[in-house]
Motif scaffolding. Structure first.
Motif, PDB file in Angstrom:
ATOM      1  N   GLY A 287       0.785  -1.225   0.000  1.00  0.00           N
ATOM      2  CA  GLY A 287       0.000   0.000   0.000  1.00  0.00           C
ATOM      3  C   GLY A 287       0.817   1.275   0.000  1.00  0.00           C
ATOM      4  N   PHE A 288       2.160   1.161  -0.076  1.00  0.00           N
ATOM      5  CA  PHE A 288       3.011   2.346  -0.023  1.00  0.00           C
ATOM      6  C   PHE A 288       2.721   3.332  -1.152  1.00  0.00           C
ATOM      7  N   PRO A 289       2.624   2.887  -2.438  1.00  0.00           N
ATOM      8  CA  PRO A 289       2.343   3.873  -3.498  1.00  0.00           C
ATOM      9  C   PRO A 289       1.052   4.637  -3.276  1.00  0.00           C
ATOM     10  N   ALA A 290      -0.014   3.913  -2.885  1.00  0.00           N
ATOM     11  CA  ALA A 290      -1.296   4.597  -2.657  1.00  0.00           C
ATOM     12  C   ALA A 290      -1.205   5.565  -1.484  1.00  0.00           C
ATOM     13  N   ALA A 291      -0.488   5.185  -0.417  1.00  0.00           N
ATOM     14  CA  ALA A 291      -0.337   6.078   0.730  1.00  0.00           C
ATOM     15  C   ALA A 291       0.433   7.335   0.348  1.00  0.00           C
ATOM     16  N   PHE A 292       1.466   7.171  -0.466  1.00  0.00           N
ATOM     17  CA  PHE A 292       2.268   8.327  -0.888  1.00  0.00           C
ATOM     18  C   PHE A 292       1.445   9.290  -1.726  1.00  0.00           C
ATOM     19  N   ILE A 293       0.700   8.756  -2.703  1.00  0.00           N
ATOM     20  CA  ILE A 293      -0.078   9.634  -3.566  1.00  0.00           C
ATOM     21  C   ILE A 293      -1.193  10.311  -2.788  1.00  0.00           C
ATOM     22  N   SER A 294      -1.750   9.624  -1.792  1.00  0.00           N
ATOM     23  CA  SER A 294      -2.801  10.224  -0.973  1.00  0.00           C
ATOM     24  C   SER A 294      -2.260  11.389  -0.163  1.00  0.00           C
ATOM     25  N   ILE A 295      -1.105  11.190   0.464  1.00  0.00           N
ATOM     26  CA  ILE A 295      -0.507  12.260   1.263  1.00  0.00           C
ATOM     27  C   ILE A 295      -0.062  13.413   0.375  1.00  0.00           C
ATOM     28  N   LEU A 296       0.489  13.095  -0.794  1.00  0.00           N
ATOM     29  CA  LEU A 296       1.021  14.129  -1.680  1.00  0.00           C
ATOM     30  C   LEU A 296      -0.070  15.046  -2.203  1.00  0.00           C
ATOM     31  N   PHE A 297      -1.224  14.489  -2.582  1.00  0.00           N
ATOM     32  CA  PHE A 297      -2.230  15.274  -3.278  1.00  0.00           C
ATOM     33  C   PHE A 297      -3.380  15.746  -2.401  1.00  0.00           C
ATOM     34  N   HIS A 343      -2.262   3.497  -8.653  1.00  0.00           N
ATOM     35  CA  HIS A 343      -3.173   2.433  -8.224  1.00  0.00           C
ATOM     36  C   HIS A 343      -2.861   1.130  -8.951  1.00  0.00           C
ATOM     37  N   LEU A 344      -2.530   1.235 -10.229  1.00  0.00           N
ATOM     38  CA  LEU A 344      -2.101   0.046 -10.958  1.00  0.00           C
ATOM     39  C   LEU A 344      -0.788  -0.484 -10.398  1.00  0.00           C
ATOM     40  N   LEU A 345       0.130   0.427 -10.077  1.00  0.00           N
ATOM     41  CA  LEU A 345       1.398   0.010  -9.480  1.00  0.00           C
ATOM     42  C   LEU A 345       1.177  -0.696  -8.151  1.00  0.00           C
ATOM     43  N   THR A 346       0.199  -0.229  -7.377  1.00  0.00           N
ATOM     44  CA  THR A 346      -0.116  -0.884  -6.108  1.00  0.00           C
ATOM     45  C   THR A 346      -0.532  -2.335  -6.331  1.00  0.00           C
ATOM     46  N   ASP A 347      -1.369  -2.582  -7.332  1.00  0.00           N
ATOM     47  CA  ASP A 347      -1.766  -3.958  -7.638  1.00  0.00           C
ATOM     48  C   ASP A 347      -0.571  -4.805  -8.050  1.00  0.00           C
ATOM     49  N   LEU A 348       0.342  -4.215  -8.835  1.00  0.00           N
ATOM     50  CA  LEU A 348       1.527  -4.961  -9.261  1.00  0.00           C
ATOM     51  C   LEU A 348       2.439  -5.263  -8.077  1.00  0.00           C
ATOM     52  N   VAL A 349       2.512  -4.327  -7.134  1.00  0.00           N
ATOM     53  CA  VAL A 349       3.326  -4.568  -5.942  1.00  0.00           C
ATOM     54  C   VAL A 349       2.728  -5.688  -5.104  1.00  0.00           C
ATOM     55  N   TYR A 350       1.407  -5.735  -5.022  1.00  0.00           N
ATOM     56  CA  TYR A 350       0.758  -6.843  -4.314  1.00  0.00           C
ATOM     57  C   TYR A 350       1.186  -8.187  -4.898  1.00  0.00           C
ATOM     58  N   VAL A 351       1.179  -8.284  -6.226  1.00  0.00           N
ATOM     59  CA  VAL A 351       1.572  -9.530  -6.878  1.00  0.00           C
ATOM     60  C   VAL A 351       3.045  -9.822  -6.640  1.00  0.00           C
ATOM     61  N   TRP A 352       3.853  -8.766  -6.621  1.00  0.00           N
ATOM     62  CA  TRP A 352       5.297  -8.955  -6.440  1.00  0.00           C
ATOM     63  C   TRP A 352       5.625  -9.465  -5.040  1.00  0.00           C
ATOM     64  N   VAL A 353       4.998  -8.878  -4.025  1.00  0.00           N
ATOM     65  CA  VAL A 353       5.307  -9.284  -2.651  1.00  0.00           C
ATOM     66  C   VAL A 353       4.597 -10.572  -2.260  1.00  0.00           C
TER      67      VAL A 353
END
Length: 364
Positions: A287-297, A343-353
């Motif tokens: 969830g790191f990418p989604a958390a970063f984009i949420s805080i940033l914007f 959000h797409l990157l978050t899904d890919l990270v889920y698959v990676w981890v």
């Protein structure tokens, strides 16, 4: 997985179209567009300002509110042909549908036009302001993770204890306090000019003599300036990550493999950090990418205003106040696209981890 990524990328097109269309329609009903502001300024400052504006003549076009006939309030005393020229320069001589389609065509080519009032392109302004907002978003996210993960683990291990109850109360209170209120409190107590502990700078990201400092001095000066904004933005992010970490650990502790590891005689720390931690952190790390984009914007606008940081939040805020629609729509398009990609990157990270996750089989 390739087909899933391709579908997600194709779905971004109608999603972006819907985002831009809804905001464009809303803007059509917003009073006080840029043409009205220019006319009000000209009628207030007299003919000199009229000559100055008509001499500028830059062909500025973009998707903005208003348009149609020259029936703006406050236009009394101005030549209708001159008002029509102002509309043409702002692109209001075209119907709303045509302006919207032209905007989308330009945005597909990543041509976001020029700012109405800043004499610079939208891309240049975003690039200028991006470092400040990225600094706030990145360090805030890292700080939230560094504090929330150990705290969440400790709460899971001591579930139901006094420590768990009191820390939960503190976390919930911190989450309930809006970031901008906490920023005002920090500024009142610790910023320069405070009557209490005037230790931190009041505004800016670096000092005026930053170029003259050594490398170590530059790093120290940078963190000295950014400490209060980061704390103010991170306060609301602690609760979600902390409770997510705790609940993830509790779910893993109840599984059979944990009981098996304990039955083999492994120490509690080995069970927690050798087995449970790795599995429990999958959802938190992914969830790191989604958390970063949420805080940033979403978390930097008022913080940038309070601490006088010239970032994307302040840029968008001033653009809305000034009805600088090329900046408003350009930043909306760019941030919307970045958000969808992350959000797409978050899904890919889920698959990676966690290779057990298969979006293809889930959709089929």
């Amino acid at each position: 997985m390739g087909a899933y990524v391709a579908r997600r990328l194709l779905l971004m097109i109608p999603t972006l179209f819907g985002i831009m269309l809804i905001n464009f329609v809303v803007i059509q009903f917003a009073p006080g567009g840029p043409v009205e502001q220019v006319i009000a300024e000209l009628t207030a400052t007299g003919a000199g300002a009229t000559e100055r504006f008509s001499g500028g003549g830059a062909d500025v076009t973009g998707p903005a509110a208003g348009g149609g006939e020259s029936g703006y309030r406050g236009a009394q005393g101005l030549d209708p042909q001159f008002i029509a020229e102002i509309e043409r320069q702002f692109g209001f001589d075209k119907p709303p549908v045509e302006r919207f389609m032209l905007m989308l065509w330009n945005y597909l080519r990543f041509d976001f036009g020029e700012s109405y009032f800043r004499s610079a392109s939208v891309v240049e302004l975003i690039i200028q302001k991006m470092p400040v907002s990225i600094s706030l978003g990145l360090w805030t996210t890292l700080l939230a993770y560094l504090v929330s993960i150990p705290l969440g683990v400790a709460k899971a291990v001591r579930d139901g204890s006094r420590f768990d109850i009191w820390s939960s109360a503190i976390v919930i209170v911190g989450y309930a306090i809006p970031g901008f209120l906490f920023a005002i409190l920090l500024r009142t107590l610790f910023a320069q000019g405070s009557e209490f502990f005037p230790f931190f700078p009041l505004r800016g990201l670096t000092s005026s003599n930053w170029e003259e400092l050594s490398l170590l001095g530059k790093v120290a000066d940078y963190f000295h300036h950014i400490a209060l904004p980061i704390l103010a933005m991170a306060i609301s992010g602690f609760a979600v990550l902390t409770l997510l970490t705790k609940n993830s650990f509790l779910d893993q502790i109840k599984l059979q493999y944990v009981a098996t590891a304990r039955a083999k005689g492994l120490s509690e720390s080995r069970v927690l950090y050798g087995h449970v931690f790795r599995n429990a952190m999958l959802i938190v790390i992914a969830g790191f990418p989604a958390a970063f984009i949420s805080i940033l914007f979403t978390g930097s606008l008022l913080i940038e205003v309070i601490f006088s940081l010239d970032g994307l939040g302040l840029l968008g805020y001033e653009a809305v106040l000034n009805r600088d629609y090329p900046i408003v729509f350009g930043t909306l398009y760019i941030f919307g696209l970045i958000g969808l990609l992350l959000h797409l990157l978050t899904d890919l990270v889920y698959v990676w981890v966690d290779p057990r996750i298969d979006f293809e089989s889930r959709e089929s």
